[in-house]
Design a protein around this motif. Structure first.
Motif, PDB file in Angstrom:
ATOM      1  N   ALA A  12      -7.596   8.807  -3.918  1.00 34.43           N
ATOM      2  CA  ALA A  12      -7.047   8.298  -2.667  1.00 34.43           C
ATOM      3  C   ALA A  12      -8.225   7.752  -1.860  1.00 34.43           C
ATOM      4  O   ALA A  12      -9.345   8.269  -1.949  1.00 34.43           O
ATOM      5  N   VAL A  46       0.850  -1.187   0.000  1.00 39.64           N
ATOM      6  CA  VAL A  46       0.000   0.000   0.000  1.00 39.64           C
ATOM      7  C   VAL A  46       0.890   1.243   0.000  1.00 39.64           C
ATOM      8  O   VAL A  46       1.893   1.312   0.709  1.00 39.64           O
ATOM      9  N   ARG A  47       0.528   2.208  -0.812  1.00 35.90           N
ATOM     10  CA  ARG A  47       1.213   3.500  -0.803  1.00 35.90           C
ATOM     11  C   ARG A  47       0.529   4.366   0.261  1.00 35.90           C
ATOM     12  O   ARG A  47      -0.497   4.984   0.015  1.00 35.90           O
ATOM     13  N   TRP A  48       1.081   4.374   1.451  1.00 32.49           N
ATOM     14  CA  TRP A  48       0.470   5.031   2.601  1.00 32.49           C
ATOM     15  C   TRP A  48       0.754   6.528   2.601  1.00 32.49           C
ATOM     16  O   TRP A  48       1.884   6.958   2.332  1.00 32.49           O
ATOM     17  N   ARG A  49      -0.267   7.298   2.927  1.00 36.64           N
ATOM     18  CA  ARG A  49      -0.104   8.736   3.142  1.00 36.64           C
ATOM     19  C   ARG A  49      -1.068   9.173   4.243  1.00 36.64           C
ATOM     20  O   ARG A  49      -2.062   8.488   4.542  1.00 36.64           O
ATOM     21  N   ASP A  83       4.685  13.894  -4.655  1.00 38.13           N
ATOM     22  CA  ASP A  83       3.371  13.987  -4.023  1.00 38.13           C
ATOM     23  C   ASP A  83       2.748  15.348  -4.289  1.00 38.13           C
ATOM     24  O   ASP A  83       3.418  16.382  -4.132  1.00 38.13           O
ATOM     25  N   ASN A  86      -4.816   5.370   1.440  1.00 38.49           N
ATOM     26  CA  ASN A  86      -4.180   4.492   0.459  1.00 38.49           C
ATOM     27  C   ASN A  86      -4.206   5.248  -0.867  1.00 38.49           C
ATOM     28  O   ASN A  86      -5.285   5.568  -1.378  1.00 38.49           O
ATOM     29  N   THR A  87      -3.045   5.537  -1.448  1.00 38.71           N
ATOM     30  CA  THR A  87      -2.991   6.350  -2.674  1.00 38.71           C
ATOM     31  C   THR A  87      -2.536   5.545  -3.886  1.00 38.71           C
ATOM     32  O   THR A  87      -2.130   6.121  -4.894  1.00 38.71           O
ATOM     33  N   ASN A  88      -2.627   4.220  -3.827  1.00 41.68           N
ATOM     34  CA  ASN A  88      -2.188   3.399  -4.957  1.00 41.68           C
ATOM     35  C   ASN A  88      -2.922   3.742  -6.250  1.00 41.68           C
ATOM     36  O   ASN A  88      -2.311   3.938  -7.299  1.00 41.68           O
ATOM     37  N   ALA A  89      -4.267   3.765  -6.190  1.00 44.15           N
ATOM     38  CA  ALA A  89      -5.048   4.014  -7.402  1.00 44.15           C
ATOM     39  C   ALA A  89      -4.803   5.415  -7.934  1.00 44.15           C
ATOM     40  O   ALA A  89      -4.766   5.641  -9.144  1.00 44.15           O
ATOM     41  N   LYS A 118      -2.004   7.156  -7.617  1.00 42.88           N
ATOM     42  CA  LYS A 118      -0.685   7.160  -8.230  1.00 42.88           C
ATOM     43  C   LYS A 118      -0.710   6.496  -9.598  1.00 42.88           C
ATOM     44  O   LYS A 118      -0.044   6.940 -10.545  1.00 42.88           O
ATOM     45  N   ALA A 119      -1.510   5.435  -9.736  1.00 41.40           N
ATOM     46  CA  ALA A 119      -1.592   4.713 -11.005  1.00 41.40           C
ATOM     47  C   ALA A 119      -2.400   5.452 -12.057  1.00 41.40           C
ATOM     48  O   ALA A 119      -2.369   5.086 -13.228  1.00 41.40           O
TER      49      ALA A 119
END
Length: 361
Positions: free
Chosen positions: A72, A2-5, A33, A58-61, A63-64
């Motif tokens: 997010a 997970v790309r955590w923020r 960011d 969770n910023t995965n989607a 970022k993609a």
């Protein structure tokens, strides 16, 4: 991973059933960011974030850059956790993930529909319109109601795309026009919950009283560009389940001359696999009587892959007007009604055909 923020809510952008859209001032951890992000919180899972709340994301989607799911997502409001609530059911969805949720299945012991569904074994000839993409849902519904305004239509949402029904703003806008929604498999958040497509169809018929059911994935669609690597194989599985349960399967074909990818031109390769190889029983596959001749020529060359099925041609008088009168903006793969007219018209024609299978009022 997970790309955590983390970040702070600055305002509510929009709200609909089960979800709130937020602006977040991000605590930046990486040089790329952004300062602010758009985020989505599912209120039944994490509560309702308020301006000033610190949130974990969770910023995965995001970022993609996903076209459907490029938000997010709020994982928690760590400084203001929601009140505890006791589970009302025993089925777990999003199982063994950090945000798994316990829900009441329509057919389990505590459900008011238990007695009905415990003995239900068929759907009594109910037409079931199966479609690949969630974007077909409003168009199919328009076709049904343009033909039989009195028909009770249920929606069964499978788990190939978005799992939370609350992600779909389209579904939220269509709620007044539906008998209800059943979320199946790992999908959750419908008016009723079910464990699989079979119990989902039974619940639509016997608990929601549907005359017709539409089934698609939730928003989004996983595809790798290979013959078998896509989540819409569930379309063929819905055809099989409908027949097993004594229903009438209708296939809404994914037809386009607007998609630039060769594999989706004419009838999408997703349909050629799902109907041609996954579906083991016949369905009515519907085409509009009015299609561009060049597009129809492409389709005619593809139909030999679908010889198990009955191809039905349907007049489309009034369907364009019905599509334009919908309370939602039509969009598929970023294309609206006029940009991909054949796709939406074909979906509406499937709805019209299903409506014509009902007994006369």
């Amino acid at each position: 991973m997970v790309r955590w923020r983390t970040g702070t809510v600055t305002r509510h952008r929009n709200t609909w059933t089960g979800a709130v859209e937020l602006d977040i001032e991000l605590d930046r951890r990486a040089p790329d960011d952004p300062e602010h992000v758009k985020a989505l919180a599912y209120t039944e899972l994490v509560g309702t974030p308020l301006p000033g709340d610190r949130v974990v994301l969770n910023t995965n989607a995001l970022k993609a850059g996903l076209g459907t799911g490029g938000y997010a997502h709020v994982i928690a409001i760590p400084d203001r956790l929601p009140e505890d609530t006791d589970p009302v059911g025993h089925i777990v969805k999003a199982r063994y993930t950090p945000l798994q949720t316990m829900l009441l299945a329509a057919d389990e012991e505590a459900s008011p529909h238990r007695d009905t569904l415990a003995t239900a074994d068929d759907i009594g000839g109910m037409p079931v319109v199966a479609a690949d993409l969630h974007s077909a849902l409003p168009a199919i519904l328009a076709g049904v109601h343009a033909t039989r305004p009195d028909a009770r239509v249920a929606y069964v949402m499978t788990d190939g795309g978005a799992l939370p029904a609350a992600f779909s703003r389209t579904l939220d806008a269509l709620r007044p026009h539906l008998a209800g929604t059943v979320t199946t498999g790992q999908a959750f958040g419908g008016d009723l919950e079910s464990t699989n497509i079979h119990t989902g169809l039974l619940a639509a018929r016997h608990a929601l009283g549907a005359d017709i059911t539409i089934t698609t994935q939730g928003p989004g669609n996983l595809g790798t560009g290979t013959t078998w690597g896509f989540s819409g194989t569930s379309t063929g599985e819905a055809v099989n389940a409908t027949t097993v349960l004594g229903g009438r399967p209708v296939g809404a074909l994914r037809v386009t001359d607007a998609d630039k990818r060769d594999r989706h031109q004419g009838i999408s390769h997703h349909n050629l696999t799902a109907y041609g190889r996954v579906a083991l029983v016949p369905a009515d596959l519907v085409l509009p009587a009015e299609l561009d001749p060049a597009l129809r020529e492409v389709i005619d060359g593809q139909l030999p892959a679908l010889t198990r099925h009955r191809v039905v041609t349907v007049d489309v008088t009034g369907l364009d007007e019905a599509l334009r009168a919908l309370p939602v903006k039509l969009s598929t793969m970023g294309r609206g009604l006029d940009a991909d007219h054949a796709y939406f018209l074909t979906s509406a024609a499937a709805g019209r055909h299903a409506a014509r299978l009902l007994p006369r009022a």
